[in-house]
Design a protein around this motif. Structure first.
Motif, PDB file in Angstrom:
ATOM      1  N   GLN A  38      64.980  33.595  43.727  1.00  0.00           N
ATOM      2  CA  GLN A  38      66.359  33.138  43.520  1.00  0.00           C
ATOM      3  C   GLN A  38      66.737  31.929  44.373  1.00  0.00           C
ATOM      4  OE1 GLN A  38      69.355  36.227  43.372  1.00  0.00           O
ATOM      5  NE2 GLN A  38      67.777  37.755  42.978  1.00  0.00           N
ATOM      6  N   TRP A  39      66.209  31.872  45.581  1.00  0.00           N
ATOM      7  CA  TRP A  39      66.548  30.813  46.529  1.00  0.00           C
ATOM      8  C   TRP A  39      65.272  30.286  47.183  1.00  0.00           C
ATOM      9  CZ3 TRP A  39      69.234  35.514  46.490  1.00  0.00           C
ATOM     10  CH2 TRP A  39      70.509  35.449  45.941  1.00  0.00           C
ATOM     11  N   PRO A  40      64.478  29.492  46.469  1.00  0.00           N
ATOM     12  CA  PRO A  40      63.191  29.025  47.003  1.00  0.00           C
ATOM     13  C   PRO A  40      63.314  28.187  48.275  1.00  0.00           C
ATOM     14  CG  PRO A  40      63.674  27.996  44.878  1.00  0.00           C
ATOM     15  CD  PRO A  40      64.719  29.045  45.103  1.00  0.00           C
ATOM     16  N   ARG A  41      64.393  27.426  48.406  1.00  0.00           N
ATOM     17  CA  ARG A  41      64.555  26.637  49.639  1.00  0.00           C
ATOM     18  C   ARG A  41      64.728  27.543  50.851  1.00  0.00           C
ATOM     19  NH1 ARG A  41      68.928  22.079  48.527  1.00  0.00           N
ATOM     20  NH2 ARG A  41      69.222  22.633  50.698  1.00  0.00           N
ATOM     21  N   LEU A  42      65.454  28.625  50.692  1.00  0.00           N
ATOM     22  CA  LEU A  42      65.603  29.585  51.782  1.00  0.00           C
ATOM     23  C   LEU A  42      64.251  30.208  52.102  1.00  0.00           C
ATOM     24  CD1 LEU A  42      67.308  31.264  53.754  1.00  0.00           C
ATOM     25  CD2 LEU A  42      67.676  32.888  51.874  1.00  0.00           C
ATOM     26  N   ALA A  43      63.504  30.571  51.086  1.00  0.00           N
ATOM     27  CA  ALA A  43      62.206  31.221  51.293  1.00  0.00           C
ATOM     28  C   ALA A  43      61.273  30.349  52.122  1.00  0.00           C
ATOM     29  CB  ALA A  43      61.565  31.548  49.949  1.00  0.00           C
ATOM     30  N   ARG A  44      61.286  29.044  51.888  1.00  0.00           N
ATOM     31  CA  ARG A  44      60.420  28.143  52.660  1.00  0.00           C
ATOM     32  C   ARG A  44      60.817  28.094  54.130  1.00  0.00           C
ATOM     33  NH1 ARG A  44      60.770  25.262  47.775  1.00  0.00           N
ATOM     34  NH2 ARG A  44      62.432  23.933  48.535  1.00  0.00           N
ATOM     35  N   ARG A  45      62.058  28.378  54.414  1.00  0.00           N
ATOM     36  CA  ARG A  45      62.510  28.395  55.815  1.00  0.00           C
ATOM     37  C   ARG A  45      62.183  29.718  56.504  1.00  0.00           C
ATOM     38  NH1 ARG A  45      67.134  25.064  56.826  1.00  0.00           N
ATOM     39  NH2 ARG A  45      66.844  25.764  58.968  1.00  0.00           N
ATOM     40  N   LEU A  46      61.944  30.773  55.704  1.00  0.00           N
ATOM     41  CA  LEU A  46      61.693  32.097  56.270  1.00  0.00           C
ATOM     42  C   LEU A  46      60.213  32.433  56.407  1.00  0.00           C
ATOM     43  CD1 LEU A  46      64.359  34.222  54.379  1.00  0.00           C
ATOM     44  CD2 LEU A  46      64.572  33.026  56.564  1.00  0.00           C
ATOM     45  N   ARG A  47      59.397  31.962  55.448  1.00  0.00           N
ATOM     46  CA  ARG A  47      57.977  32.327  55.455  1.00  0.00           C
ATOM     47  C   ARG A  47      57.092  31.091  55.494  1.00  0.00           C
ATOM     48  NH1 ARG A  47      56.947  37.264  51.294  1.00  0.00           N
ATOM     49  NH2 ARG A  47      58.069  36.013  49.791  1.00  0.00           N
ATOM     50  N   ASP A  48      55.930  31.259  56.116  1.00  0.00           N
ATOM     51  CA  ASP A  48      54.980  30.154  56.209  1.00  0.00           C
ATOM     52  C   ASP A  48      54.112  30.080  54.957  1.00  0.00           C
ATOM     53  OD1 ASP A  48      52.987  32.129  56.452  1.00  0.00           O
ATOM     54  OD2 ASP A  48      52.845  31.925  58.628  1.00  0.00           O
TER      55      ASP A  48
END
Length: 91
Positions: A38-48
């Motif tokens: 749903q929020w790929p930009r957030l995911a990139r900030r949370l996981r490597d």
């Protein structure tokens, strides 16, 4: 449903929302996978790039550090609250 609390520094990745709701429950990996859809930009900030929670990000499930609950395998029951806190560095 699981509620994900979004801190100020990450709200720009989710249109300013302070809370997100996901249907995934089960494990923290399930919750983060749905967030990534749903929020790929957030995911990139949370996981490597390996899909692990970034070193400088702390994630809590109902107030407990996920690293003490099994990391991405940490259980996340329906109705849980997941809080994401990026570490703040400085001196």
């Amino acid at each position: 449903m699981v509620t994900v609390l979004v801190p100020g520094p990450l709200r720009g990745e989710v249109g300013g929302a302070t809370r997100l709701t996901v249907t995934a429950a089960g494990t923290l990996r399930d919750v983060l996978d749905e967030l990534a859809q749903q929020w790929p930009r957030l995911a990139r900030r949370l996981r490597d790039e390996r899909g692990e929670v970034r070193r400088h990000v702390n994630v809590y499930v109902d107030g407990e550090d996920c690293r003490h609950l099994g990391g991405l395998a940490a259980p996340v029951p329906p109705g849980a609250e997941v809080q994401v806190l990026p570490s703040v560095a400085g001196g």
